[in-house]
Write a protein that holds these residues in place. Sequence first.
Motif, PDB file in Angstrom:
ATOM      1  N   MET A   1       0.844  -1.189   0.000  1.00  0.00           N
ATOM      2  CA  MET A   1       0.000   0.000   0.000  1.00  0.00           C
ATOM      3  C   MET A   1       0.885   1.246   0.000  1.00  0.00           C
ATOM      4  O   MET A   1       1.834   1.352   0.761  1.00  0.00           O
ATOM      5  N   ALA A   2       0.574   2.201  -0.861  1.00  0.00           N
ATOM      6  CA  ALA A   2       1.363   3.430  -0.963  1.00  0.00           C
ATOM      7  C   ALA A   2       1.156   4.305   0.264  1.00  0.00           C
ATOM      8  O   ALA A   2       0.085   4.323   0.860  1.00  0.00           O
ATOM      9  N   ALA A   3       2.200   5.033   0.626  1.00  0.00           N
ATOM     10  CA  ALA A   3       2.107   5.949   1.764  1.00  0.00           C
ATOM     11  C   ALA A   3       1.176   7.100   1.422  1.00  0.00           C
ATOM     12  O   ALA A   3       1.106   7.555   0.286  1.00  0.00           O
ATOM     13  N   GLU A   4       0.445   7.552   2.402  1.00  0.00           N
ATOM     14  CA  GLU A   4      -0.392   8.737   2.229  1.00  0.00           C
ATOM     15  C   GLU A   4       0.507   9.945   1.971  1.00  0.00           C
ATOM     16  O   GLU A   4       1.625  10.003   2.495  1.00  0.00           O
ATOM     17  N   PRO A   5       0.043  10.927   1.202  1.00  0.00           N
ATOM     18  CA  PRO A   5       0.865  12.112   0.957  1.00  0.00           C
ATOM     19  C   PRO A   5       1.354  12.763   2.244  1.00  0.00           C
ATOM     20  O   PRO A   5       2.500  13.183   2.323  1.00  0.00           O
ATOM     21  N   SER A   6       0.506  12.830   3.263  1.00  0.00           N
ATOM     22  CA  SER A   6       0.897  13.520   4.496  1.00  0.00           C
ATOM     23  C   SER A   6       2.088  12.853   5.169  1.00  0.00           C
ATOM     24  O   SER A   6       2.861  13.507   5.861  1.00  0.00           O
ATOM     25  N   GLN A   7       2.286  11.546   4.956  1.00  0.00           N
ATOM     26  CA  GLN A   7       3.416  10.846   5.556  1.00  0.00           C
ATOM     27  C   GLN A   7       4.735  11.228   4.897  1.00  0.00           C
ATOM     28  O   GLN A   7       5.797  10.981   5.446  1.00  0.00           O
ATOM     29  N   LYS A   8       4.668  11.820   3.723  1.00  0.00           N
ATOM     30  CA  LYS A   8       5.864  12.204   2.988  1.00  0.00           C
ATOM     31  C   LYS A   8       6.179  13.690   3.133  1.00  0.00           C
ATOM     32  O   LYS A   8       7.135  14.168   2.543  1.00  0.00           O
ATOM     33  N   LEU A   9       5.352  14.418   3.896  1.00  0.00           N
ATOM     34  CA  LEU A   9       5.454  15.878   3.927  1.00  0.00           C
ATOM     35  C   LEU A   9       5.891  16.413   5.285  1.00  0.00           C
ATOM     36  O   LEU A   9       5.396  15.981   6.325  1.00  0.00           O
ATOM     37  N   THR A  10       6.769  17.399   5.235  1.00  0.00           N
ATOM     38  CA  THR A  10       7.097  18.222   6.390  1.00  0.00           C
ATOM     39  C   THR A  10       6.482  19.587   6.135  1.00  0.00           C
ATOM     40  O   THR A  10       6.663  20.148   5.050  1.00  0.00           O
ATOM     41  N   GLY A  11       5.767  20.107   7.097  1.00  0.00           N
ATOM     42  CA  GLY A  11       5.233  21.456   6.979  1.00  0.00           C
ATOM     43  C   GLY A  11       6.188  22.437   7.613  1.00  0.00           C
ATOM     44  O   GLY A  11       6.736  22.173   8.696  1.00  0.00           O
ATOM     45  N   VAL A  12       6.430  23.550   6.952  1.00  0.00           N
ATOM     46  CA  VAL A  12       7.236  24.619   7.540  1.00  0.00           C
ATOM     47  C   VAL A  12       6.400  25.892   7.534  1.00  0.00           C
ATOM     48  O   VAL A  12       5.892  26.321   6.496  1.00  0.00           O
ATOM     49  N   ILE A  13       6.210  26.438   8.712  1.00  0.00           N
ATOM     50  CA  ILE A  13       5.463  27.684   8.868  1.00  0.00           C
ATOM     51  C   ILE A  13       6.467  28.824   8.868  1.00  0.00           C
ATOM     52  O   ILE A  13       7.408  28.841   9.667  1.00  0.00           O
ATOM     53  N   LEU A  14       6.262  29.759   7.973  1.00  0.00           N
ATOM     54  CA  LEU A  14       7.191  30.874   7.784  1.00  0.00           C
ATOM     55  C   LEU A  14       6.834  32.032   8.705  1.00  0.00           C
ATOM     56  O   LEU A  14       5.837  32.728   8.488  1.00  0.00           O
ATOM     57  N   ALA A  15       7.648  32.220   9.737  1.00  0.00           N
ATOM     58  CA  ALA A  15       7.453  33.321  10.691  1.00  0.00           C
ATOM     59  C   ALA A  15       8.778  34.029  10.942  1.00  0.00           C
ATOM     60  O   ALA A  15       9.006  34.582  12.007  1.00  0.00           O
ATOM     61  N   GLY A  16       9.655  33.989   9.951  1.00  0.00           N
ATOM     62  CA  GLY A  16      11.000  34.507  10.146  1.00  0.00           C
ATOM     63  C   GLY A  16      11.232  35.914   9.642  1.00  0.00           C
ATOM     64  O   GLY A  16      12.346  36.428   9.726  1.00  0.00           O
ATOM     65  N   GLY A  17      10.195  36.566   9.128  1.00  0.00           N
ATOM     66  CA  GLY A  17      10.367  37.891   8.540  1.00  0.00           C
ATOM     67  C   GLY A  17      10.370  39.009   9.557  1.00  0.00           C
ATOM     68  O   GLY A  17      10.231  38.798  10.768  1.00  0.00           O
ATOM     69  N   LEU A  18      10.510  40.214   9.048  1.00  0.00           N
ATOM     70  CA  LEU A  18      10.580  41.404   9.895  1.00  0.00           C
ATOM     71  C   LEU A  18       9.226  42.060  10.126  1.00  0.00           C
ATOM     72  O   LEU A  18       9.130  42.981  10.917  1.00  0.00           O
ATOM     73  N   ALA A  19       8.189  41.633   9.432  1.00  0.00           N
ATOM     74  CA  ALA A  19       6.833  42.171   9.578  1.00  0.00           C
ATOM     75  C   ALA A  19       6.827  43.698   9.524  1.00  0.00           C
ATOM     76  O   ALA A  19       6.184  44.362  10.334  1.00  0.00           O
ATOM     77  N   ARG A  20       7.514  44.242   8.559  1.00  0.00           N
ATOM     78  CA  ARG A  20       7.612  45.709   8.434  1.00  0.00           C
ATOM     79  C   ARG A  20       6.240  46.373   8.308  1.00  0.00           C
ATOM     80  O   ARG A  20       5.995  47.417   8.900  1.00  0.00           O
ATOM     81  N   ARG A  21       5.349  45.757   7.513  1.00  0.00           N
ATOM     82  CA  ARG A  21       4.023  46.360   7.319  1.00  0.00           C
ATOM     83  C   ARG A  21       3.167  46.260   8.572  1.00  0.00           C
ATOM     84  O   ARG A  21       2.137  46.909   8.666  1.00  0.00           O
ATOM     85  N   MET A  22       3.590  45.439   9.524  1.00  0.00           N
ATOM     86  CA  MET A  22       2.847  45.308  10.776  1.00  0.00           C
ATOM     87  C   MET A  22       3.594  46.007  11.914  1.00  0.00           C
ATOM     88  O   MET A  22       3.364  45.734  13.089  1.00  0.00           O
ATOM     89  N   GLY A  23       4.502  46.882  11.555  1.00  0.00           N
ATOM     90  CA  GLY A  23       5.204  47.660  12.574  1.00  0.00           C
ATOM     91  C   GLY A  23       6.330  46.917  13.260  1.00  0.00           C
ATOM     92  O   GLY A  23       6.796  47.323  14.326  1.00  0.00           O
ATOM     93  N   GLY A  24       6.782  45.803  12.686  1.00  0.00           N
ATOM     94  CA  GLY A  24       7.907  45.074  13.241  1.00  0.00           C
ATOM     95  C   GLY A  24       7.582  44.126  14.385  1.00  0.00           C
ATOM     96  O   GLY A  24       8.480  43.546  14.974  1.00  0.00           O
ATOM     97  N   VAL A  25       6.295  43.936  14.696  1.00  0.00           N
ATOM     98  CA  VAL A  25       5.921  42.995  15.756  1.00  0.00           C
ATOM     99  C   VAL A  25       6.018  41.568  15.229  1.00  0.00           C
ATOM    100  O   VAL A  25       6.025  41.337  14.026  1.00  0.00           O
ATOM    101  N   ALA A  26       6.101  40.612  16.118  1.00  0.00           N
ATOM    102  CA  ALA A  26       6.138  39.201  15.722  1.00  0.00           C
ATOM    103  C   ALA A  26       4.749  38.812  15.237  1.00  0.00           C
ATOM    104  O   ALA A  26       3.826  38.624  16.018  1.00  0.00           O
ATOM    105  N   LYS A  27       4.596  38.710  13.942  1.00  0.00           N
ATOM    106  CA  LYS A  27       3.286  38.498  13.322  1.00  0.00           C
ATOM    107  C   LYS A  27       2.555  37.283  13.867  1.00  0.00           C
ATOM    108  O   LYS A  27       1.384  37.341  14.191  1.00  0.00           O
ATOM    109  N   GLY A  28       3.219  36.171  13.932  1.00  0.00           N
ATOM    110  CA  GLY A  28       2.580  34.930  14.355  1.00  0.00           C
ATOM    111  C   GLY A  28       2.073  34.955  15.787  1.00  0.00           C
ATOM    112  O   GLY A  28       1.219  34.158  16.161  1.00  0.00           O
ATOM    113  N   LEU A  29       2.585  35.882  16.585  1.00  0.00           N
ATOM    114  CA  LEU A  29       2.177  35.970  17.991  1.00  0.00           C
ATOM    115  C   LEU A  29       0.993  36.906  18.206  1.00  0.00           C
ATOM    116  O   LEU A  29       0.431  36.946  19.306  1.00  0.00           O
ATOM    117  N   GLN A  30       0.609  37.639  17.152  1.00  0.00           N
ATOM    118  CA  GLN A  30      -0.510  38.570  17.283  1.00  0.00           C
ATOM    119  C   GLN A  30      -1.822  37.803  17.370  1.00  0.00           C
ATOM    120  O   GLN A  30      -1.998  36.781  16.736  1.00  0.00           O
TER     121      GLN A  30
END
Length: 192
Positions: A1-30
Amino acid sequence: MAAEPSQKLTGVILAGGLARRMGGVAKGLQRYAGRPLLAHVIERLQPQVATLLLNVNHDRAAYAGFGLPLIGDAFADYPGPLAGLHAGLCAASTPWVLSVPCDSPHFPADLASRLFAAIKADGQRIAFARAEGKAHPVFCLCHRDLADDLADYLARGGRRVMQWCEQAGAVSVDFPDPAAFANFNSLDDLAC
């Protein structure tokens, strides 16, 4: 039986930017709808992948509270979302990496499966989302073997996500709801 797609995937959430348009706050924490934006994104992405990584370059202690492995950019001066994708490609233990931004909590619940199906159908190593003719290349499924190609692009000064996707031979996948890819760019946007 073939592996489900999710078993082959790593998710990466991008929260490494400077959030300039949001005033430089940590966007993901808002806060949005009573919880941090990042909590919404984790909840949406976790069922679609085997493992999650969080790309952050600042506020590491605050982000550590989410219990995800933290990965930083290998490139100085915050070169943008491609640096976060590159970090994910280098850190992943699965063949495929799905990137999503930390400020778009309503992306499709079938994002991973649809991008993966398109890759398998077209034989490509990269796919991104599109809705009503608008590309959303930060919502990207990419094979880990593109890490060196992406590193070269970044080292040459490349920063445009769409340009790199096109150079890498990406296939686009149409989604019916453009609002699913909406992101928050200001603190006022979060008040909705």
